[in-house]
Design a protein around this motif. Structure first.
Motif, PDB file in Angstrom:
ATOM      1  N   VAL A  49     -27.351  -7.759 -19.678  1.00  0.00           N
ATOM      2  CA  VAL A  49     -28.580  -8.562 -19.042  1.00  0.00           C
ATOM      3  C   VAL A  49     -28.100  -9.726 -18.203  1.00  0.00           C
ATOM      4  N   ILE A  50     -27.549 -10.505 -19.235  1.00  0.00           N
ATOM      5  CA  ILE A  50     -27.171 -11.795 -18.861  1.00  0.00           C
ATOM      6  C   ILE A  50     -26.029 -11.799 -17.545  1.00  0.00           C
ATOM      7  N   GLN A  51     -24.941 -11.041 -17.960  1.00  0.00           N
ATOM      8  CA  GLN A  51     -23.771 -10.515 -16.876  1.00  0.00           C
ATOM      9  C   GLN A  51     -24.606 -10.285 -15.589  1.00  0.00           C
ATOM     10  N   GLY A  52     -25.421  -9.152 -15.664  1.00  0.00           N
ATOM     11  CA  GLY A  52     -26.161  -8.719 -14.409  1.00  0.00           C
ATOM     12  C   GLY A  52     -26.876  -9.879 -13.670  1.00  0.00           C
ATOM     13  N   LEU A  53     -27.418 -10.625 -14.286  1.00  0.00           N
ATOM     14  CA  LEU A  53     -28.375 -11.617 -13.725  1.00  0.00           C
ATOM     15  C   LEU A  53     -27.485 -12.664 -13.171  1.00  0.00           C
ATOM     16  N   VAL A  54     -26.327 -13.092 -13.716  1.00  0.00           N
ATOM     17  CA  VAL A  54     -25.221 -13.992 -13.266  1.00  0.00           C
ATOM     18  C   VAL A  54     -24.655 -13.404 -11.895  1.00  0.00           C
ATOM     19  N   ALA A  55     -24.410 -12.086 -11.941  1.00  0.00           N
ATOM     20  CA  ALA A  55     -23.826 -11.410 -10.807  1.00  0.00           C
ATOM     21  C   ALA A  55     -24.859 -11.471  -9.638  1.00  0.00           C
ATOM     22  N   LEU A  56     -26.060 -11.167 -10.070  1.00  0.00           N
ATOM     23  CA  LEU A  56     -27.119 -11.306  -9.086  1.00  0.00           C
ATOM     24  C   LEU A  56     -27.593 -12.580  -8.407  1.00  0.00           C
ATOM     25  N   LEU A  57     -27.637 -13.666  -9.309  1.00  0.00           N
ATOM     26  CA  LEU A  57     -28.118 -14.989  -8.760  1.00  0.00           C
ATOM     27  C   LEU A  57     -26.948 -15.856  -8.453  1.00  0.00           C
ATOM     28  N   GLN A  58     -25.685 -15.427  -8.834  1.00  0.00           N
ATOM     29  CA  GLN A  58     -24.687 -16.292  -8.348  1.00  0.00           C
ATOM     30  C   GLN A  58     -23.535 -15.333  -8.056  1.00  0.00           C
ATOM     31  N   PRO A  59     -23.386 -14.692  -6.906  1.00  0.00           N
ATOM     32  CA  PRO A  59     -22.367 -13.680  -6.718  1.00  0.00           C
ATOM     33  C   PRO A  59     -21.194 -14.077  -6.496  1.00  0.00           C
ATOM     34  N   SER A  60     -20.914 -15.293  -6.533  1.00  0.00           N
ATOM     35  CA  SER A  60     -19.430 -15.635  -6.290  1.00  0.00           C
ATOM     36  C   SER A  60     -18.797 -15.863  -7.704  1.00  0.00           C
ATOM     37  N   PHE A  61     -19.475 -15.789  -8.743  1.00  0.00           N
ATOM     38  CA  PHE A  61     -19.106 -15.971 -10.192  1.00  0.00           C
ATOM     39  C   PHE A  61     -18.182 -14.956 -10.466  1.00  0.00           C
ATOM     40  N   TYR A  62     -18.347 -13.643 -10.260  1.00  0.00           N
ATOM     41  CA  TYR A  62     -17.398 -12.868 -10.637  1.00  0.00           C
ATOM     42  C   TYR A  62     -16.290 -12.088  -9.503  1.00  0.00           C
ATOM     43  N   VAL A  63     -16.604 -12.790  -8.444  1.00  0.00           N
ATOM     44  CA  VAL A  63     -15.490 -12.510  -7.243  1.00  0.00           C
ATOM     45  C   VAL A  63     -13.832 -12.656  -7.674  1.00  0.00           C
TER      46      VAL A  63
END
Length: 153
Positions: A49-63
């Motif tokens: 859930v945390i990973q998903g929220l990070v990807a949704l709220l800060q899209p450049s984090f996992y790019v």
């Protein structure tokens, strides 16, 4: 046995004689594996859930490589929703496993396998984390799929 005295040998027999073994009882050694699987599933679900929220709220984090996608075909938003939904389902199944529900064990095996595949795709983004999650998914599958009621450890 009110009013009767036990001999020391009868006390030893009462303590060390294996009784009926079933999941959820303290005499079943495999209950610990089931509890382990449920707890790991709840923790992995929360982290998903945390990973998903990070990807949704800060899209450049996992790019990866400065592009706008996590993988070649998946954007950060899609990746975030996949992790978010999978995390919620895994955590809910973990609660069901701890409650001793058979459906939760079956769902838990399917979700752990799905999580392993998703994290296999996640290897390019965070390799060490993905390997740890895949190893935990394999341990969860083993714990939930093994039926060892009454087996000696």
């Amino acid at each position: 046995m009110s009013g009767t005295q036990r001999t020391p040998a009868q006390w030893v027999d009462a303590i060390y004689t294996p009784g009926p073994r079933s999941y959820g009882s303290d005499v079943d050694d495999w209950t610990r594996w089931i509890r382990f699987a449920g707890i790991v599933m709840m923790i992995a679900g929360a982290i998903g859930v945390i990973q998903g929220l990070v990807a949704l709220l800060q899209p450049s984090f996992y790019v990866v490589n400065g592009g706008d996608r996590v993988l070649a075909v998946v954007s950060a938003g899609v990746w975030g929703w996949v992790h978010l939904v999978l995390g919620v389902l895994v955590a809910a199944a973990g609660v069901g496993v701890l409650a001793g529900r058979l459906w939760a064990r079956v769902v838990g095996i399917a979700l752990a396998a799905t999580s392993a595949v998703v994290n296999l795709l996640f290897l390019a983004v965070y390799p060490m984390w993905a390997v740890v999650v895949i190893a935990l998914d394999i341990a969860v599958i083993f714990a939930l799929a093994t039926d060892r009621r009454g087996a000696r450890m």
